[in-house]
Design a protein around this motif. Structure first.
Motif, mmCIF file in Angstrom:
data_model
loop_
_atom_site.group_PDB
_atom_site.id
_atom_site.type_symbol
_atom_site.label_atom_id
_atom_site.label_comp_id
_atom_site.label_asym_id
_atom_site.label_seq_id
_atom_site.Cartn_x
_atom_site.Cartn_y
_atom_site.Cartn_z
ATOM 1 N N ALA C 42 43.136 49.452 44.530
ATOM 2 C CA ALA C 42 43.516 48.095 44.958
ATOM 3 C C ALA C 42 42.267 47.282 45.301
ATOM 4 O O ALA C 42 42.137 46.114 44.909
ATOM 5 C CB ALA C 42 44.466 48.158 46.151
ATOM 6 N N ASN C 43 41.333 47.899 46.016
ATOM 7 C CA ASN C 43 40.091 47.195 46.359
ATOM 8 C C ASN C 43 39.256 46.897 45.110
ATOM 9 O O ASN C 43 38.681 45.807 44.986
ATOM 10 C CB ASN C 43 39.275 48.018 47.368
ATOM 11 N N GLY C 44 39.204 47.843 44.189
ATOM 12 C CA GLY C 44 38.450 47.618 42.954
ATOM 13 C C GLY C 44 39.030 46.452 42.145
ATOM 14 O O GLY C 44 38.285 45.573 41.691
ATOM 15 N N TYR C 45 40.344 46.423 41.999
ATOM 16 C CA TYR C 45 40.968 45.325 41.257
ATOM 17 C C TYR C 45 40.801 43.991 41.992
ATOM 18 O O TYR C 45 40.586 42.955 41.357
ATOM 19 C CB TYR C 45 42.460 45.601 41.018
ATOM 20 N N ALA C 46 40.900 44.022 43.312
ATOM 21 C CA ALA C 46 40.716 42.784 44.084
ATOM 22 C C ALA C 46 39.310 42.228 43.849
ATOM 23 O O ALA C 46 39.130 41.025 43.623
ATOM 24 C CB ALA C 46 40.953 43.041 45.577
ATOM 25 N N ALA C 47 38.312 43.107 43.875
ATOM 26 C CA ALA C 47 36.924 42.681 43.619
ATOM 27 C C ALA C 47 36.805 42.120 42.202
ATOM 28 O O ALA C 47 36.125 41.115 41.967
ATOM 29 C CB ALA C 47 35.961 43.859 43.802
ATOM 30 N N PHE C 48 37.509 42.761 41.268
ATOM 31 C CA PHE C 48 37.424 42.375 39.860
ATOM 32 C C PHE C 48 37.981 40.964 39.617
ATOM 33 O O PHE C 48 37.483 40.240 38.749
ATOM 34 C CB PHE C 48 38.185 43.400 39.006
ATOM 35 N N THR C 49 38.964 40.549 40.415
ATOM 36 C CA THR C 49 39.535 39.196 40.237
ATOM 37 C C THR C 49 38.501 38.105 40.500
ATOM 38 O O THR C 49 38.672 36.974 40.046
ATOM 39 C CB THR C 49 40.744 38.930 41.181
ATOM 40 N N LEU C 50 37.462 38.429 41.271
ATOM 41 C CA LEU C 50 36.432 37.426 41.596
ATOM 42 C C LEU C 50 35.108 37.680 40.882
ATOM 43 O O LEU C 50 34.141 36.946 41.087
ATOM 44 C CB LEU C 50 36.185 37.399 43.117
ATOM 45 N N ALA C 51 35.050 38.724 40.059
ATOM 46 C CA ALA C 51 33.798 39.066 39.379
ATOM 47 C C ALA C 51 33.608 38.166 38.155
ATOM 48 O O ALA C 51 34.585 37.757 37.525
ATOM 49 C CB ALA C 51 33.807 40.537 38.974
ATOM 50 N N PRO C 52 32.361 37.819 37.833
ATOM 51 C CA PRO C 52 32.097 36.985 36.652
ATOM 52 C C PRO C 52 32.625 37.656 35.382
ATOM 53 O O PRO C 52 32.668 38.887 35.294
ATOM 54 C CB PRO C 52 30.560 36.908 36.616
#
Lengths: 116, 116, 116, 116
Positions: C42-52
């Motif tokens: 969940a944390n990895g996907y959350a970070a991915f939503t804001l990654a370039p």
């Protein structure tokens, strides 16, 4: 906090500080924040010994387990590089309280450090 | 460190400290150890507000993420109980740097605290 | 583990998994490793939503507090970005067990994620 | 996960698991959650070797640093008690990936375990 470099080798730094009432709680034990500062610095310096020339190191995060009351004449944090990296370095520090000849482990810290 | 209790409610404690050169690095930023001390204390007091009368609290361990350079006129750590327990209480603290009207998050700490 | 994306927004991802005996201990509780996997994802996907665009995310480290026995029909991990960064992003996930209408917090995870 | 006890001594437990596609990501690396499960179990068993008869052990929290991609034929987590306690025991696990004769460190975990 008056800490001094007690030992340095590639990937290994020992920092030592003497007992000082100002960093202790009302019961004479070193405050957890002071223990954390000492361990964080030892890990940072240990990472720095392996960092490329011209770079700086900065703690990204750390986790500390407080193992026993921090009572002693002096305190030593032994920072060791667990895994050096180009961007991130992981370090582990053991902190002991020294009372005369006797060492008591008081904390263990696992840190992530960024090289910049 | 001259921190003062800025707010207290069941399970919630805000601690505030003013900028002081003695807790800062050469670049004027609050040292990671001082940030950790402030957050650790806020979490400990937050746990204490929910602890049974006659008990004491002690940090077992904590983990802190340093989010941004800690530069400001003052610093506030907001400790909150995530889960109160009879033996162990878990707390989360957010630390901000305040510069005039502006707050910048500088750290987050997750702590385990024992009730004795 | 058969987790599904239950909700997605910038910096926020909820992952849900149904109870499955194969991820549980002998007492019917979700294993700590499975709880950690769900929160880490969940944390990895959350970070991915804001990654370039064109970058990937990878967990550098995480810390999890297990708050209560993980018993329920299903489990939801709610990952949230605490601080997005160009190199490192910090996320916090809350995991709950759902039993009919009732949600019980079972874990909290604080993660450091690298953007590559 | 099909892990087996590879070695046991007072305060020390090695757990080994073979490569299995079902615990790996699309790139063939062991998933962080599986690495965490293995290390968490090794630390739990290590704590259990020193726990009084009739008690049980339970992870309160753990922190893991992922050091390198987890690729290998098999994976070994070596759990060690850092400080045994009556209520809380602290353990450290090193996880390596084994590829033929070669061991690569892939993770380090620091855990707090409660004895009940």
């Amino acid at each position: 906090m008056g800490a001094r470099l007690a030992r340095i080798a590639p990937g290994e730094v020992d920092l030592e500080m003497m007992y000082a009432a100002s960093f202790c709680q009302q019961n004479g034990y070193l405050h957890a924040g002071a223990t954390a500062s000492l361990a964080d610095s030892a890990n940072g310096y240990a990472a720095f010994t392996l960092a490329p020339a011209g770079t700086d190191v900065l703690a990204v995060e750390f986790k500390i387990n407080l193992l026993a009351p921090a009572r002693g004449d002096r305190f030593i944090a032994r920072g060791r590089v667990v895994r050096p990296g180009r961007t991130l370095t992981v370090c582990l520090a053991d902190v002991v309280a020294v009372d005369g000849d006797r060492e008591t482990p008081i904390a263990t810290m696992l840190s992530t450090i960024i090289i910049r």
